[in-house]
Design an enzyme around this catalytic site. Sequence first.
Site, PDB file in Angstrom:
ATOM      1  N   GLU A  87      -4.066  -0.919  -4.752  1.00  0.00           N
ATOM      2  CA  GLU A  87      -3.138  -0.308  -3.785  1.00  0.00           C
ATOM      3  C   GLU A  87      -3.555  -0.509  -2.331  1.00  0.00           C
ATOM      4  OE1 GLU A  87      -1.509   3.265  -5.327  1.00  0.00           O
ATOM      5  OE2 GLU A  87      -1.070   4.077  -3.340  1.00  0.00           O
ATOM      6  N   ASP A 124      -3.118   3.296  -7.782  1.00  0.00           N
ATOM      7  CA  ASP A 124      -3.382   4.695  -8.156  1.00  0.00           C
ATOM      8  C   ASP A 124      -2.489   5.070  -9.333  1.00  0.00           C
ATOM      9  OD1 ASP A 124      -5.074   4.773  -6.035  1.00  0.00           O
ATOM     10  OD2 ASP A 124      -3.688   5.828  -4.696  1.00  0.00           O
ATOM     11  N   TYR A 152     -10.049  10.981  -7.889  1.00  0.00           N
ATOM     12  CA  TYR A 152      -8.726  10.850  -7.278  1.00  0.00           C
ATOM     13  C   TYR A 152      -8.194  12.227  -6.840  1.00  0.00           C
ATOM     14  CZ  TYR A 152      -3.973   9.208  -6.654  1.00  0.00           C
ATOM     15  OH  TYR A 152      -2.765   8.892  -6.117  1.00  0.00           O
TER      16      TYR A 152
END
Lengths: 77, 710
Positions: free
Chosen positions: B9, B110, B320
Amino acid sequence: MTECPICFRQSMNGTELCEYHEEALTRLRAAFAEWEKALGVGWIDYLSLVYRTQELGLWVREIVAYLTSRSAASMLS
Amino acid sequence: MSRVLVISEKPNAAKRIAQALDEKGQPHEIAVGSVTYYECTKDNDTILVTYALGHLYELRQTEGGWNYPRLETEWVPKYEVEKKAAKTRPLIALIKRLGRQVDRFVVATDYDIEGSLIGYLVLKYACEIDTAKAQRMVFSSLTKSDIVEAYESARPNLDFTMIESGCVRHKVDWLYGINLTRALTLSIRKSAGWFKIVSTGRVQGPILEFVALRDKEINLFVPTPFWNIAVQGIFEKHELSLEFSNGRIDNKEMAYALADEIRGKTPYVDAVREKSVVQSAPPPFNLSDLQTEAYRLFGFRPSKTLSVAQKLYLDALISYPRTSSQRLPPSLDINAILNGLQKIARLGPLVRRLLKQAQLTPTQGEKEDPAHPAIHPTGTQPTEELRPNERKIFDLVVHRFLASLGEAAVKKIVKADILCGERLFYVRGVKVLITGWMDFYGPFVLMKEKALPDLSKGDEIQLTSVKVDEKYTSPPSRYNPSSLLRLLERENLGTKATRSEIIDSLNSRGYTVGDRFELSALGYAIYETLKQYVPTVLSADMTRRLEEEMEEIQRGAGSRESVLSEAKANLLTLLGNFRSQEDTIGQALVKGLQRYWREEQDMGPCPNCEDGTLTLVYSPKSGKRFVGCSNYRNGTCSTTFPLPQKGKVLPLKKQCPYCGYRMIRVLSGRKAWETCINWAECTGRQDELKALEEKRTTKERTKPVEDEDI
């Protein structure tokens, strides 16, 4: 179509005030009973005392100022 | 031997993935013009790792014209709809080229709605491949072990339900945002001929209503007086505050009579009650808990916390952050994380203490997220010194993780009944008996002990003072970024990733002022108009229903087509209703805007002439701004006040307590301060000016000497 003399928003039907200042006036009147019970004050003293509080909402403050200036003006005329 | 294209990403993530996958940990970074990609080798495979810059494709209307309704859209490269996105052009060209050189595709963005959609759009439009053949890497941290495992056990397919849900969310948000903003803006143009963009959106409308309703309650608030009896006493040299059992008193005379009644009496302890309260360790953070705590402790806006946490994630220091989960999976190697953390000097002793505990089982919260665990440190040590804000968030995450592994704390709560004549008072105390997890949460624990002496029935307390305090009831509190975030979460509006951004947009669009979300005159103008003519736009119900439908799609239970067609049908009805009242709506907005601009300029009546008004004026010669009297132009009044030349100046509806002139708020960058327009002369502000001057002088003194100075 008239405008509220305080904020120039459109007045509500049948009144000179806009919906916010009309509601502020209603709440100001409603709270008077509690102030009367708490301090035994009359309407004029109430306006003066409540105006001095920091917690008073802006629109209610504007209504108090408006009522006070209008009553002062009517006394002068 | 195969050639694989891995799509991540962000550039930092691509670098980490390449370093983790390359057998020697030294991937080749290959530059192609202004963009790069990485080439690495693993098990005889050649892996090319590239990145997106967030979204590389955006929606664009298929029918031309800046008008409404516009319901049909297509995905196009971002540089075609956004001038600032020029960097995406060479990147898309590179991915197209690399896509032709490989035989396998792996998405490593992600693992959430946005990430999945980003990867899918790149494969579909840049690589032009059959997306059903692409694989998906799923990981919750960018550590080497997690990345290698995610690559080796890559899912055979993309997460199409998540992609569908993301696609619908983008389209619905585009439909509502673009069409409603154009409807509002064009109504103003039609009414007054001005082109002033006034925006709203699917989630922004309901937030505006929440803020407006709270603002109205505050503006309409009438306080009422009440009185408290403040009684102080001494017992064995301990000062005690006695709290009246009936709470507040609503009548002044009664309050003073009560105080008189108490004076001269000797209060004594009538009963003492003690109880122990066990306080379990807190669960590890999910995103909104982290944002709330960071606001409480450091005053960080939720968007800032998210951005700092994102940076720590990209540095592989924490997992995350966009997660709803307050739970850690049993598969998480807690010992390995602790062993990593104990190598950080300032954390070592605390971690070693925790490692001595018999059991290391984290407290699990109620909230779950199938995609990611709760936010936790990875055990990786920072390779360079963290910036102050990064260190704050990192330490907070680490301490919360350590605390979640701690044992329960035990508090003793004492409440004594004190009789003073016939009147009942209380004294209360809190003492921590077992600190447990609090030791590990350390500086972030929100807990104050209140010591009490050992009180027994019959003990007499010596009165030292009896006072009557006059107080007033308070209006409801204004929202702050943290409480507004919590509200949106409770109301299920927006997603964990978008909420903080939407909250910020209220301020950046001028609808609210300051961190306390005071509705501006512009905010009122928009709110009043929408409320009167198209109240559906402000309705949380409509947005919530759409959120639920999109969640259903994500669970594989809903249909993308039906949600989209229903959203379009509702929007068409709404826009039709808007169009039929366009003139009236335009006039209402124009009046609101005029009021907003007037209020932005109006600095109150002129103190030196009878009918003048002080307003913000820009000098046509120098371009500098100042406050001047409206009678300046006809030559009857020359009153002026200087203003700071940097930042935005907002007049406030309050007077300076020292000189009585109008107060202003100056917003400059991230700083905001209040002063009065008479600040240069105001007697109450001379200390402020002196401090400012000193600060300037110090800055001058410490300024490094530059070549020109030499």
